[in-house]
Design an enzyme around this catalytic site. Sequence first.
Site, PDB file in Angstrom:
ATOM      1  CD  GLU A  84      -9.120  39.538  49.350  1.00 44.74           C
ATOM      2  OE1 GLU A  84     -10.270  39.535  49.628  1.00 44.74           O
ATOM      3  OE2 GLU A  84      -8.246  38.530  49.113  1.00 44.74           O
ATOM      4  CG  ASP A 138      -2.413  33.785  47.531  1.00 40.06           C
ATOM      5  OD1 ASP A 138      -2.740  33.953  48.697  1.00 40.06           O
ATOM      6  OD2 ASP A 138      -3.235  34.197  46.578  1.00 40.06           O
ATOM      7  CG  HIS A 168      -3.448  37.295  48.774  1.00 41.10           C
ATOM      8  ND1 HIS A 168      -4.135  36.355  49.124  1.00 41.10           N
ATOM      9  CD2 HIS A 168      -4.038  38.490  48.818  1.00 41.10           C
ATOM     10  CE1 HIS A 168      -5.411  36.685  49.384  1.00 41.10           C
ATOM     11  NE2 HIS A 168      -5.356  38.110  48.903  1.00 41.10           N
TER      12      HIS A 168
END
Lengths: 627, 627
Positions: free
Chosen positions: A395, A270, A324
């Site tokens: 995201e 991540d 990420h």
Amino acid sequence: MRFLAVITAVVVVVLVVVNLASHHAHATATTANFFKMPAPWGWRCEDGRCVKHAAAGGSDLVPLNQCKLTCGGAGVLWPLPASASVGRRVSLFLPQNAALRPTCPAQVCPLLQEAFVLFRDALQRYHPDYTSGEAPWAGPWDAATEAHALVVAVTVEGAQAHLTLDTDESYSLSVNTSADGAVTTATIVAPTFFGARHALETLAQLVDYHETRDALMVVQTAAVTDAPEFAYRGLLVDTSRNFVTVAALRRTVDAMAASKLNTLHWHITDSHSFPLALHSLPNMAYYGAYSARQVYTPAQVRDLVQYARVRGVRLLPELDAPAHVGNGWQWAEKEGLGRLAVCVNQEPWQELCVEPPCGQLNLANPAIYDIIGQIYEEMLDIFAPVDIFHYGGDEVNLNCWNSTQEINSWMTANGHGVDEEAYYRQWAVFQEKALQLMQKAAKGRKVEGVLWTSELTKPGRLNLSHNSSQYIIQIWSTQDDPVIGEMLAMGHRLIFSNHDAWYLDCGMGAWVGDGNNWCSPYKGWQTVYDNSPHAIATSLTGSPNTELILGGEAALWTEQADTNTVDAKVWPRAAALAERLWSNPSTSWQEAETRFIHHRQRLVQRGVQAERIQPQWCHQNEELCYL
Amino acid sequence: MRFLAVITAVVVVVLVVVNLASHHAHATATTANFFKMPAPWGWRCEDGRCVKHAAAGGSDLVPLNQCKLTCGGAGVLWPLPASASVGRRVSLFLPQNAALRPTCPAQVCPLLQEAFVLFRDALQRYHPDYTSGEAPWAGPWDAATEAHALVVAVTVEGAQAHLTLDTDESYSLSVNTSADGAVTTATIVAPTFFGARHALETLAQLVDYHETRDALMVVQTAAVTDAPEFAYRGLLVDTSRNFVTVAALRRTVDAMAASKLNTLHWHITDSHSFPLALHSLPNMAYYGAYSARQVYTPAQVRDLVQYARVRGVRLLPELDAPAHVGNGWQWAEKEGLGRLAVCVNQEPWQELCVEPPCGQLNLANPAIYDIIGQIYEEMLDIFAPVDIFHYGGDEVNLNCWNSTQEINSWMTANGHGVDEEAYYRQWAVFQEKALQLMQKAAKGRKVEGVLWTSELTKPGRLNLSHNSSQYIIQIWSTQDDPVIGEMLAMGHRLIFSNHDAWYLDCGMGAWVGDGNNWCSPYKGWQTVYDNSPHAIATSLTGSPNTELILGGEAALWTEQADTNTVDAKVWPRAAALAERLWSNPSTSWQEAETRFIHHRQRLVQRGVQAERIQPQWCHQNEELCYL
């Protein structure tokens, strides 16, 4: 003749039934002799539950474990089989007298032998003084106990040695005890190794420790036919927010095996860290791991894949992109490859990502595709064989891209524009290229792809509606999210991880600011258990969508968990998920509670530091901890 | 001459400052050589915080541990001393070169020697590969590192060998390094052994591991004068709802010692189980323990008392009565002593107690006083020397007593009546007798008594208002409870355990019914830290009541915790309590966060499986995980 044999069996059975009464001597309790004293309490199965009585209360009282094994029709099996009938009587035996009689294709016989070694270890672990692979069996035993054999006759029909979404995990298991009471035979038939090993788990749950006899006991008769309701039964562990040692991951797999979960979704990397040490790109971990000690080497990954396979678990690796990412991608600039990631560790994070630290791949730098291609290639190699791969894809923060001069200029220079949809289109281009890189790396083998729900998976973007079989979609919103219905209407296959039930990190203190973390409150096992994908689909679409819903997955994001606490965060709650996905019961958590509490104890015996759910008093006084 | 010496010292100091730059070779990262590569990152103390930079970013960059040790004026000391000044430079040394130079009264010299052994072990534990009491120090080291001595000169002035509420736990600690850089001397002066051992904890926090040199480093200069703000700094562990092994209790004490908490309040028994194996009354545990293996023997208790003492921790035993009894008290009836407890395990529990299982002492049976007297006697013996004892005294359910025919008749026959106040009066009579039994058992020594707030401690009952020094009152309600002000107005000494901040069991799933447990949400460390008894008292009474407030205590009730999870439930949150009670800062959690996160890492190094609070990225990127 047959009739006579049955009669004889019953007589013998009665003789070997173990009760407490025969052990009641006139000893006096002192603090020194507790171990040698007969237990002051015994249990009787009454109306399907084990009721505690003073030991003087009847010669038919038995130890708690024995009562639980044999009471209620299905004993303490977890997850509940599709069909199970468990007898009321037990035979005592010693673990060294358990033997495998295998019938199997050559390709899977070694796996089966390994699975049987694990089965024997699981039996040893029932001993309360088990430690470091051994238990101090001491006896003394009567002759019948010492001689009693547990024969495990396993027939595996197919040669499939790797789990896929199509694997038949069903099995049948019948337990019978010979007329003379000397031999208990467990007969297992399964179309695949994976079904057979599930059967061994079930059989292990028909065995427990007999405290006063210092021996094992196995139910004398049982009949189980079983198959999972969902093909995908997963658990996500994030090793980027905090590192989790390989030993802890192995324990996680052990508990998954004990609960018949079949997929460990490894969110390896991540923005926080990149702990995967790749031979082809060592700089990723060198710059990206929290320290040189906090890495996974290729050899460790290969070992874990094999470790999991024997335990019926596939690893599903994830390389989350294009958001990420961050730490680990900084090495390239000084090697002339430009910036691979932008916004890395930038502030204020609130403007550039969902949590610190920020970071997204640099859309304007074509070198990212070379790097991703290399990572995919090595991942497919070390995780081989990979049947499912997770692209992440959640995201993305458009402001990060748009506020990066290099990307903004590139968008304009290439005529893409810089409005929202322009960025979404380029994100879709990125995803399309990622898919092609994966196909190239897979060299013709089929690798299913998974994507998190995001802005990208909305209708129209990524042309998903025209190609619903290209990706499996993992839902992480809430059970009332209309997106679930839309996805189903578009024909997408889904994995459920709705955070209002299946996020295991919720409910702690906040880690930015104070108060509690974002998805509070904590999801108790009852909430985990009652979260039914079919019921959710029905409420949103009027149909359970059985064909499209592949299964579900609990997720441990590790902002607030690491090696020290992963066990208690995940277990036993992931076992509640396991019964939902394996058995998909029409009943609620109340009906499962007694078995669940006992299964938690088994997980602890397997070496997993599972959370305590109730006072031990509730385990010894079934159904009395009600509201 | 003095001036010259200072100059020389500075020069030497500069030479031994360890930086990263000198280790930057031209190695290439491969997955096989991560350990041998120079770290790609270094840190610099900028404006009081450690900032991460690429290693090429300056020759003054140091490893993270070194930066944390020396940055911000007080490094990473926890709890924050009353006064501390920490130098910016470190010397490398090896743990075998740490030596004690003790000056102490004969009574406490053995304690001090033991405490120094623990100090050396704490140093060893900084090594990342420490295991089972050893660390694989390998070097190679330069001559200065190998020769460097850490002399720990400790002067204990007084002979007090047991902690009381009056013990002076203060100390002074100064660290200086010789002009030639060869010797670092830590000079500790303390009025008692307990202050001296706190100083050793502080000194251990001025040491850490230097990764690239495989050596320890100690700050070259420091000056600390320190004393706690509160005399009572406690932690409650309940071992009745679920059993907690002695090993887990020892780990708890280890972490308390590392955080300068000084009282382990052991809630040994409750209605659920009675795990204390007493020589004088073995039947209590024989009938009351969850199993013969789940008991504490007198020898184990004595060992734990001593184990804790060396670590600066007193044990405060509790025998909760007259409610919160039940299992364990059932043996007496068959021995002709009548029923000692009533309502035991009775249903429906909602009518008879606050949680299952129910149980209260039988007011009508005078035999309870013989038994309690015997228990007190043996407890005072095995926990010797006891300076504080907890009578419990909470949550009596009048309906249990009143609905028990034997008690109801006894109340009537003795002319007490059966109204509420009648029962409260008899509860007060019980408490008065308990106090007398304790005084008798104590044989003239003073034993302070503690009571939970309850209906009994309300004005008028127990005549508390006339004798406010008889009991210390432990508050467990909320910080806005007017009872706190009333108690202070009556002149009571208080211990704070208000559940809205200091109950560590809150926030999990419910264990009766579903949803979340009664005192949800989870109390994050920020809430624990910011809970100030003086501020609470001020808001309720206009005065901090410094004299009456003895301190505070976090509580782990173990309905949902046991051996497997006690570490993570308690730690590091109890360390937040520790700084509140030791330092009582006027600042809030924000100012403590960086040190707190580092202290959590030390607890893990001490062998405690403490909860993770944040991603490790936040530890490596100080102050960037803000809201």
